[in-house]
Write a protein that holds these residues in place. Structure first.
Motif, mmCIF file in Angstrom:
data_model
loop_
_atom_site.group_PDB
_atom_site.id
_atom_site.type_symbol
_atom_site.label_atom_id
_atom_site.label_comp_id
_atom_site.label_asym_id
_atom_site.label_seq_id
_atom_site.Cartn_x
_atom_site.Cartn_y
_atom_site.Cartn_z
ATOM 1 N N SER A 86 0.849 -1.193 0.000
ATOM 2 C CA SER A 86 0.000 0.000 0.000
ATOM 3 C C SER A 86 0.882 1.241 0.000
ATOM 4 O O SER A 86 1.171 1.816 1.044
ATOM 5 N N ASP A 87 1.322 1.639 -1.176
ATOM 6 C CA ASP A 87 2.024 2.906 -1.345
ATOM 7 C C ASP A 87 0.967 3.925 -1.758
ATOM 8 O O ASP A 87 0.644 4.066 -2.924
ATOM 9 N N GLU A 88 0.383 4.600 -0.754
ATOM 10 C CA GLU A 88 -0.748 5.498 -0.968
ATOM 11 C C GLU A 88 -1.885 4.765 -1.678
ATOM 12 O O GLU A 88 -2.559 5.305 -2.549
ATOM 13 N N GLY A 89 -2.095 3.488 -1.290
ATOM 14 C CA GLY A 89 -3.196 2.709 -1.834
ATOM 15 C C GLY A 89 -2.855 1.868 -3.043
ATOM 16 O O GLY A 89 -3.707 1.111 -3.522
ATOM 17 N N GLN A 90 -1.628 1.929 -3.547
ATOM 18 C CA GLN A 90 -1.232 1.166 -4.727
ATOM 19 C C GLN A 90 -0.187 0.116 -4.363
ATOM 20 O O GLN A 90 0.637 0.332 -3.472
ATOM 21 N N ILE A 91 -0.230 -1.012 -5.054
ATOM 22 C CA ILE A 91 0.783 -2.057 -4.870
ATOM 23 C C ILE A 91 1.941 -1.787 -5.830
ATOM 24 O O ILE A 91 1.733 -1.596 -7.029
ATOM 25 N N LYS A 92 3.174 -1.773 -5.279
ATOM 26 C CA LYS A 92 4.346 -1.506 -6.105
ATOM 27 C C LYS A 92 5.468 -2.478 -5.759
ATOM 28 O O LYS A 92 5.744 -2.716 -4.583
ATOM 29 N N MET A 93 6.090 -3.036 -6.780
ATOM 30 C CA MET A 93 7.302 -3.817 -6.597
ATOM 31 C C MET A 93 8.464 -2.842 -6.541
ATOM 32 O O MET A 93 8.685 -2.070 -7.477
ATOM 33 N N LEU A 94 9.219 -2.846 -5.462
ATOM 34 C CA LEU A 94 10.272 -1.861 -5.264
ATOM 35 C C LEU A 94 11.638 -2.441 -5.616
ATOM 36 O O LEU A 94 12.135 -2.233 -6.707
ATOM 37 N N ASP A 95 12.250 -3.170 -4.697
ATOM 38 C CA ASP A 95 13.559 -3.765 -4.966
ATOM 39 C C ASP A 95 13.404 -5.211 -5.398
ATOM 40 O O ASP A 95 12.586 -5.959 -4.846
ATOM 41 N N ALA A 96 14.202 -5.615 -6.363
ATOM 42 C CA ALA A 96 14.255 -7.007 -6.803
ATOM 43 C C ALA A 96 15.608 -7.198 -7.477
ATOM 44 O O ALA A 96 15.746 -6.966 -8.680
ATOM 45 N N PHE A 97 16.616 -7.574 -6.672
ATOM 46 C CA PHE A 97 17.960 -7.651 -7.253
ATOM 47 C C PHE A 97 18.753 -8.817 -6.667
ATOM 48 O O PHE A 97 18.449 -9.345 -5.593
ATOM 49 N N ALA A 98 19.788 -9.188 -7.420
ATOM 50 C CA ALA A 98 20.778 -10.168 -6.975
ATOM 51 C C ALA A 98 22.115 -9.451 -6.853
ATOM 52 O O ALA A 98 22.424 -8.549 -7.646
ATOM 53 N N ARG A 99 22.912 -9.859 -5.862
ATOM 54 C CA ARG A 99 24.189 -9.189 -5.593
ATOM 55 C C ARG A 99 25.302 -10.217 -5.420
ATOM 56 O O ARG A 99 25.128 -11.218 -4.716
#
Length: 329
Positions: free
Chosen positions: A66-79
């Motif tokens: 819930s980013d101000e009511g919206q679903i957001k994929m933020l980080d998705a990484f390999a290191r």
């Protein structure tokens, strides 16, 4: 006996690769004094998973439900960290740029981010970075990367030119940080160059910080823009060990930004247009921290805006009282 010992060792090794789950929930109430309007909002409901699959290979996946009511994929990484101090990262991540924009919601000092962190220099994108960190002697960290420039949602497109970002952090003595960073983004076909310098100092219970950012548009497509963020924080620790509130923080901030454009052009004229009008803001606040084992903060802020013309103000960028509860686990 030997088999039992071997089983214990294997179990210990297996535990190293268990994923760690963290989350941040921020609920807030806001009252705008200029418009006599109010609202409740779930600003963040983030969940992240981090871990390792090999001693030198780690990962992170973070989603905001819930980013101000919206679903957001933020980080998705390999290191990959093949050598001491070296990190190679590929995936979706926050672009290495500025001090304040890199703070996660539970690390923020104020309920609402600075203009630099929100309107000017906050960007997540798909790309790859390389970072070298040195903790001994003269501590510093240097990170640079290339990015598609499409943001979080438009990753299928092809690009003739990639965007770049670089950030240098120096910590010459305890409590002091000096950060220099630069970035080029390319919305549509317009190059925008950004330069940022920031510093902070932690002394006893005080935190002093100032950051300045300069934005330049290629071919003079738009007037250059300055933005400034300066604040001070004082932590007052409660002496009673059984006190409900462990710490009270007193905060004051001034920030400014000039007329700015995100780089989008008017379909009729082809010229860049103003997406954020010049404004100043003074913020005062108190934060009540409830202590461990998890982080729980109650933030009380009042924001006073100054515009050349109040009609330029966006709906949510006006004088307001903010009451926010933040929980980190």
């Amino acid at each position: 006996m030997a088999s039992a010992a071997a089983q214990t060792v294997d179990l210990s090794e297996w535990k190293k690769y268990l994923p760690e789950i963290h989350g941040t929930v921020r609920g807030k109430y806001e009252y705008q004094t200029t418009s006599d309007e109010q609202r409740f909002q779930v600003r963040n409901a983030r969940v992240s998973i981090t871990g390792k699959v090999l001693p030198i290979v780690s990962y992170k996946a973070e989603i905001d439900l819930s980013d101000e009511g919206q679903i957001k994929m933020l980080d998705a990484f390999a290191r990959v960290s093949p050598f001491k101090g070296w990190d190679f990262t590929v995936g979706q991540m926050r672009v290495p740029f500025t001090i304040d924009a890199h703070r996660s919601p539970h690390q923020q000092y104020f309920a609402n981010r600075s203009f630099i962190a929100k309107q000017m220099g906050s960007l997540r994108d798909a790309g790859a970075t390389v970072k070298y960190s040195q903790k001994e002697g003269f501590p510093f960290a240097l990170e640079a990367g290339l990015f598609s420039g499409s943001g979080l949602t438009e990753q299928k497109g092809w690009h003739k030119v990639l965007c770049y970002s670089a950030k240098l952090e120096m910590m010459p003595f305890k409590g002091y940080n000096l950060t220099l960073s630069t970035q080029r983004v390319r919305p549509e076909h317009n190059n925008i160059y950004m330069y940022d310098a920031g510093t902070y100092y932690d002394w006893n219970n005080w935190h002093f910080e100032v950051e300045a950012m300069y934005k330049r548009y290629a071919h003079a497509a738009f007037d250059d823009v300055w933005s400034v963020d300066a604040f001070v924080n004082y932590d007052w620790w409660m002496k009673k060990p059984k006190s409900l509130v462990k710490k009270i923080s007193f905060l004051a901030r001034f920030d400014y930004m000039g007329d700015s454009s995100t780089g989008e052009s008017d379909p009729d004229t082809g010229k860049l247009y103003i997406t954020d009008y010049q404004r100043k803001r003074i913020t005062g606040g108190l934060t009540f921290s409830f202590g461990k084992p998890f982080q729980a903060d109650l933030r009380l802020n009042y924001e006073k805006y100054f515009y050349d013309d109040l009609s330029f103000a966006k709906e949510s960028e006006q004088d307001k009282l903010v009451v926010e509860m933040m929980v980190r686990f």
